[in-house]
Design a protein around this motif. Structure first.
Motif, PDB file in Angstrom:
ATOM      1  N   LEU A  98      -4.550  -2.404  -2.528  1.00 59.40           N
ATOM      2  CA  LEU A  98      -3.149  -2.470  -2.959  1.00 59.40           C
ATOM      3  C   LEU A  98      -2.851  -3.797  -3.644  1.00 59.40           C
ATOM      4  O   LEU A  98      -2.122  -3.849  -4.646  1.00 59.40           O
ATOM      5  N   GLY A  99      -3.412  -4.881  -3.088  1.00 54.00           N
ATOM      6  CA  GLY A  99      -3.203  -6.185  -3.703  1.00 54.00           C
ATOM      7  C   GLY A  99      -3.826  -6.269  -5.081  1.00 54.00           C
ATOM      8  O   GLY A  99      -3.229  -6.819  -6.018  1.00 54.00           O
ATOM      9  N   VAL A 100      -5.036  -5.721  -5.229  1.00 52.72           N
ATOM     10  CA  VAL A 100      -5.702  -5.724  -6.527  1.00 52.72           C
ATOM     11  C   VAL A 100      -4.917  -4.876  -7.529  1.00 52.72           C
ATOM     12  O   VAL A 100      -4.773  -5.245  -8.701  1.00 52.72           O
ATOM     13  N   ARG A 101      -4.385  -3.747  -7.066  1.00 57.53           N
ATOM     14  CA  ARG A 101      -3.596  -2.903  -7.961  1.00 57.53           C
ATOM     15  C   ARG A 101      -2.332  -3.612  -8.425  1.00 57.53           C
ATOM     16  O   ARG A 101      -1.963  -3.537  -9.603  1.00 57.53           O
ATOM     17  N   GLU A 102      -1.672  -4.307  -7.508  1.00 60.56           N
ATOM     18  CA  GLU A 102      -0.474  -5.059  -7.884  1.00 60.56           C
ATOM     19  C   GLU A 102      -0.815  -6.138  -8.897  1.00 60.56           C
ATOM     20  O   GLU A 102      -0.083  -6.356  -9.878  1.00 60.56           O
TER      21      GLU A 102
END
Length: 260
Positions: free
Chosen positions: A147-151
């Motif tokens: 999720l952090g990488v996607r953000e």
């Protein structure tokens, strides 16, 4: 760190639309619903039952039987011999038998083997529990990282798009070349590809988390005519394949080891 936690909870809300799911809740759900845990618990319970059965064979046995016979005639004893009845009209018979095993090496060996099998099933169940918990924790934090990488990819795409728009404005003003605009457009496309990859990573880890913590969806896939592909020919994979076949699904089992 706080932002990461909020991002993770927001993403995990997809797994449970009513509320965000915590790691503790996922571990508890895996303990109840995980397919591997259910199989290992059932095998442990079966081994315990077999152990009790083996040891019960060493206890004294008591057998009681009773019967009723309706005779056609009653056979009395002549009065000269004291009277009485030899065969009554309504005859009740009963027997009681007590078996006490004194020396039965076969039963003792079977009981010892069942005891060892129960211990092995217990250790295997504990190992499976630890493995499932480890997988859930790893996938949980892997999902948060995804999720952090996607953000981050979304932000990078926004910056790249803004840079591309700026280069177009500069080109129309004569301050930028076509090559700079092309480079900015290529950067936008690269960030789009990165975002697509991160979306795939998020979907994959989310599905892995669902598989680990909820066997309802897995059982729902075992329908007549469904095609199921399983990786690994271990005892868990074989038990899952058997369950799918019993439900009527077409099963394909992939195993690296050579056939005997």
């Amino acid at each position: 760190m706080k932002r990461f936690k909020w991002l993770l909870l927001a993403g995990l809300a997809v797994l449970s639309p009513a509320q965000a799911v915590t790691l503790k809740e996922l571990l508890e759900s895996a303990e109840r619903q995980n397919f591997d845990r259910r199989i290992s618990r059932e095998q442990r319970e079966r081994a315990a039952a077999e152990e009790r059965q083996a040891w019960s064979a060493l206890f004294p046995g008591l057998t009681a039987q009773g019967g009723y016979t309706r005779n056609q005639y009653e056979t009395p004893v002549p009065e000269v011999f004291g009277g009485g009845v030899i065969t009554p009209l309504n005859q009740l018979d009963g027997t009681v038998r007590v078996d006490v095993p004194l020396v039965d090496t076969g039963r003792w060996f079977r009981a010892a083997a069942a005891d060892s099998a129960e211990d092995a099933a217990t250790f295997r169940d504990e190992a499976t529990r630890d493995a499932v918990r480890r997988q859930v924790v790893t996938t949980f934090y892997g999902y948060g990282a995804a999720l952090g990488v996607r953000e981050s990819a979304r932000r990078s795409l926004g910056v790249a798009q803004a840079q591309h728009d700026l280069q177009q404005v500069r080109e129309r003003a004569g301050a930028a070349t076509q090559l700079e605009v092309t480079r900015a457009r290529a950067e936008v496309q690269r960030n789009l590809q990165v975002l697509t990859d991160t979306e795939t990573l998020v979907a994959t880890t989310r599905r892995s988390l669902r598989t680990l913590t909820d066997s309802t969806r897995l059982r729902a896939a075992f329908t007549p005519g469904a095609r199921v592909v399983l990786l690994g020919g271990g005892w868990i994979g074989l038990e899952t394949a058997a369950a799918a076949r019993i439900a009527g699904a077409e099963v394909t089992l992939l195993e690296m080891a050579e056939l005997p």
